[in-house]
Motif scaffolding. Structure first.
Motif, PDB file in Angstrom:
ATOM      1  N   UNK A 214     -17.464   7.639 -15.149  1.00  0.00           N
ATOM      2  CA  UNK A 214     -16.888   8.029 -13.860  1.00  0.00           C
ATOM      3  C   UNK A 214     -15.337   7.241 -13.041  1.00  0.00           C
ATOM      4  N   UNK A 215     -15.813   5.608 -13.791  1.00  0.00           N
ATOM      5  CA  UNK A 215     -15.033   4.637 -13.267  1.00  0.00           C
ATOM      6  C   UNK A 215     -13.867   4.978 -14.456  1.00  0.00           C
ATOM      7  N   UNK A 216     -13.950   5.181 -15.509  1.00  0.00           N
ATOM      8  CA  UNK A 216     -12.394   5.345 -15.758  1.00  0.00           C
ATOM      9  C   UNK A 216     -11.852   6.560 -15.943  1.00  0.00           C
ATOM     10  N   UNK A 217     -11.959   7.756 -14.741  1.00  0.00           N
ATOM     11  CA  UNK A 217     -11.800   8.806 -14.667  1.00  0.00           C
ATOM     12  C   UNK A 217     -10.904   8.856 -12.909  1.00  0.00           C
ATOM     13  N   UNK A 218     -11.957   8.060 -12.423  1.00  0.00           N
ATOM     14  CA  UNK A 218     -11.343   7.913 -10.558  1.00  0.00           C
ATOM     15  C   UNK A 218      -9.968   6.475 -11.178  1.00  0.00           C
ATOM     16  N   UNK A 219     -10.078   5.440 -11.811  1.00  0.00           N
ATOM     17  CA  UNK A 219      -9.209   4.214 -12.207  1.00  0.00           C
ATOM     18  C   UNK A 219      -7.643   5.319 -12.650  1.00  0.00           C
ATOM     19  N   UNK A 220      -7.992   5.997 -13.959  1.00  0.00           N
ATOM     20  CA  UNK A 220      -6.771   6.709 -14.204  1.00  0.00           C
ATOM     21  C   UNK A 220      -6.136   7.556 -12.773  1.00  0.00           C
ATOM     22  N   UNK A 221      -7.510   8.263 -11.973  1.00  0.00           N
ATOM     23  CA  UNK A 221      -6.650   9.014 -11.564  1.00  0.00           C
ATOM     24  C   UNK A 221      -5.429   8.529 -10.104  1.00  0.00           C
ATOM     25  N   UNK A 222      -6.115   6.983 -10.017  1.00  0.00           N
ATOM     26  CA  UNK A 222      -5.734   6.139  -8.914  1.00  0.00           C
ATOM     27  C   UNK A 222      -4.659   5.731  -9.634  1.00  0.00           C
ATOM     28  N   UNK A 223      -4.225   4.650 -11.094  1.00  0.00           N
ATOM     29  CA  UNK A 223      -2.933   5.120 -11.142  1.00  0.00           C
ATOM     30  C   UNK A 223      -1.688   5.990 -11.315  1.00  0.00           C
ATOM     31  N   UNK A 224      -1.959   7.413 -11.687  1.00  0.00           N
ATOM     32  CA  UNK A 224      -1.663   8.011 -11.069  1.00  0.00           C
ATOM     33  C   UNK A 224      -1.207   8.521 -10.297  1.00  0.00           C
ATOM     34  N   UNK A 225      -1.755   8.464  -9.051  1.00  0.00           N
ATOM     35  CA  UNK A 225      -1.425   8.346  -8.105  1.00  0.00           C
ATOM     36  C   UNK A 225      -0.141   7.522  -7.537  1.00  0.00           C
ATOM     37  N   UNK A 226      -1.303   6.970  -7.791  1.00  0.00           N
ATOM     38  CA  UNK A 226       0.372   5.476  -7.256  1.00  0.00           C
ATOM     39  C   UNK A 226       1.776   5.410  -8.089  1.00  0.00           C
TER      40      UNK A 226
END
Length: 522
Positions: A214-226
């Motif tokens: 869950x932490x990895x998915x959120x972090x990856x998503x955040x980096x992609x969105x930025x």
């Protein structure tokens, strides 16, 4: 005295240059606002420290206008990632002890519930829309994250979402059926029955897997969105949003975050000084700097520590700031504005320490982790708890993580070794058993196996390769009680390693048993 100290602090502030946002390489210090929640940080705290913890719903304009650095807090929301050990939780645990009602064994909210997950991603996107262009020092994904509050013992979660996810995970592990409860395994061990232990250990790995995924998915998503893509593909010179995780206490039998794992995922991390959590972070950095393997290239290099001002003396608080810097730390979080304003002497001493640390930031410190490494292993940590909890009987959920850290058989020994290595003038390291390599003999010299209850064949081969390179292994406690499958080991692992390493496989000296209590005796 306190008035003179406060006056001195203000005189130093007046003489200082106007505050500006400190970069990571300039030892940022971030004040947590309790009294001034939702309000600008008062000048008497802003000026000597220059940083603040910013809530995700706040406008960051006021902080930038005043030249303050900041971290944006809990960017995906708090409640799903962080459970509180409050009165409601305590009452829930007590009801379960009394009734054994499985309906109480549901995590609320559950991290495997699609609606909860959707809410986390939605909150993250809202935070990025608000702060993505001005992220300050970075985004804190969460603090004190865990499957249970503080990693306390409770068999969460028995909801349909977790059961479905477990079935998939269990098949991958060669298991079938439902996960055994801690009660079932505990009662079995009392009768010498290990048949359910392997599935119980697998359930611990499942907890960790779900949380880290869950932490990895959120972090990856955040980096992609930025607009920055995955971490490994970034140009380190480019401006990018940094993601971090704070308040780590180490792995527990009930879903704490294994401290070493976030080092590969996040740009900055913080561990509390509980048992060996902080030393695991330092050990990961040491591996990155000294290993020949590329596996460690992306280990985070920025570490924070929180100083709980109201729990320290003025000199003690200042020492914690210096100690963190001497250990290679990157910055501080100060809890809180209330404690600082109510303790002028603390404020003055911390302001002085921060000023001197920043002026010394280019100084060289030779605190290398050359004095040996203590081995750690999540399965062994979990089984150590279960072995200790056999003494508690049906009230085992009252053996909270804090109590285990203070009184657990393994935990006491680990603390003793950490202090003994420090007293010998070295910086102690903690090394995951899975990361033992032949070159650890050159890097650390000796390894300490403290209550390594769970050993697989691959683990033993790693230790043999370490011995073949001239390393020394110190054994403190049980070595290899069970296999990774939970089956009782019938071979003598210690004898096997002694045959391989000879006199370089030794037992811990007896004086280690009383070291913590007698270390003040010259």
């Amino acid at each position: 005295m306190w008035f003179a100290a406060l006056l001195w602090a203000f005189q130093e502030v007046d003489a200082a240059a106007p505050p500006r946002a400190r970069r990571w390489e300039e030892f940022p210090v971030l004040v947590w606002r309790e009294r001034h929640a939702g309000q600008p940080l008062p000048p008497e705290l802003a000026e000597p420290f220059g940083g603040v913890i910013l809530m995700r719903g706040e406008d960051s304009g006021w902080a930038r206008e005043r030249g303050l650095g900041y971290l944006v807090w809990n960017v995906a929301g708090r409640d799903a990632l962080h459970l509180d050990a409050d009165q409601a939780w305590n009452e829930r645990v007590e009801r379960w002890i009394e009734t054994r009602d499985e309906g109480l064994l549901v995590r609320q909210p559950c991290l495997n519930d699609p609606e909860v997950v959707q809410g986390l991603f939605a909150t993250l996107e809202e935070t990025i829309a608000r702060h993505g262009k001005e992220p300050g020092l970075g985004f804190v994904l969460g603090d004190e994250v865990g499957w249970t509050p503080n990693g306390d013992p409770f068999d969460l979660c028995a909801c349909p979402h977790c059961d479905a996810a477990w079935q998939v995970f269990a098949r991958q592990q060669g298991l079938s059926g439902r996960a055994p409860s801690t009660d079932e395994v505990r009662l079995g061990l009392l009768e010498g029955d290990h048949s359910k232990l392997g599935a119980w250990l697998a359930r611990r790995r499942f907890h960790s897997h779900c949380l880290m995924r869950r932490l990895e998915d959120l972090t990856t998503h955040g980096r992609q969105k930025t607009g920055l893509g995955p971490r490994g593909g970034m140009d380190p010179r480019s401006k990018r949003v940094l993601f971090g995780l704070l308040g780590l206490s180490g792995a527990s039998a009930f879903g704490g975050v294994d401290t070493a794992a976030p080092m590969r995922l996040f740009d900055f991390v913080e561990a509390y000084p509980t048992v060996d959590a902080r030393e695991q972070l330092a050990g990961a950095l040491h591996l990155r700097d000294h290993s020949r393997s590329r596996d460690f290239a992306w280990i985070a290099s920025r570490t924070l520590t929180t100083i709980f001002v109201d729990q320290e003396t003025a000199d003690g608080a200042a020492w914690l700031a210096w100690e963190h810097w001497l250990r290679g730390g990157s910055g501080l979080v100060l809890w809180s504005d209330t404690a600082l304003l109510e303790r002028p002497e603390h404020l003055a001493r911390l302001a002085e320490a921060v000023r001197d640390i920043r002026s010394s930031r280019n100084a060289h410190t030779d605190l290398e982790q050359r004095g040996g490494a203590i081995l750690t292993d999540p399965d062994s940590v979990a089984l150590s708890f279960l072995r200790d909890a056999l003494l508690d009987g049906p009230t085992w959920p009252r053996r909270r993580a804090g109590y285990q850290a203070e009184h657990g058989q393994r935990e006491r020994k680990v603390r003793a070794w950490l202090r003994a290595i420090e007293d010998a003038g070295e910086l102690p390291a903690v090394l995951p058993l899975a990361e033992v390599r032949p070159d650890c003999a050159e890097t650390y010299g000796f390894l300490v196996a403290v209550e390594l209850l769970v050993l697989g064949e691959m683990d033993i081969r790693r230790l043999e390769a370490f011995l073949d390179e001239g390393g020394t292994l110190v054994v403190d406690g049980t070595l290899g009680w069970v296999h990774r499958s939970g089956e009782l080991r019938t071979d003598d692992v210690l004898t096997r390693l002694q045959e391989r390493g000879g006199a370089r496989v030794i037992s811990a000296p007896r004086w280690m048993e009383s070291y913590l209590g007698g270390r003040s005796d010259p």
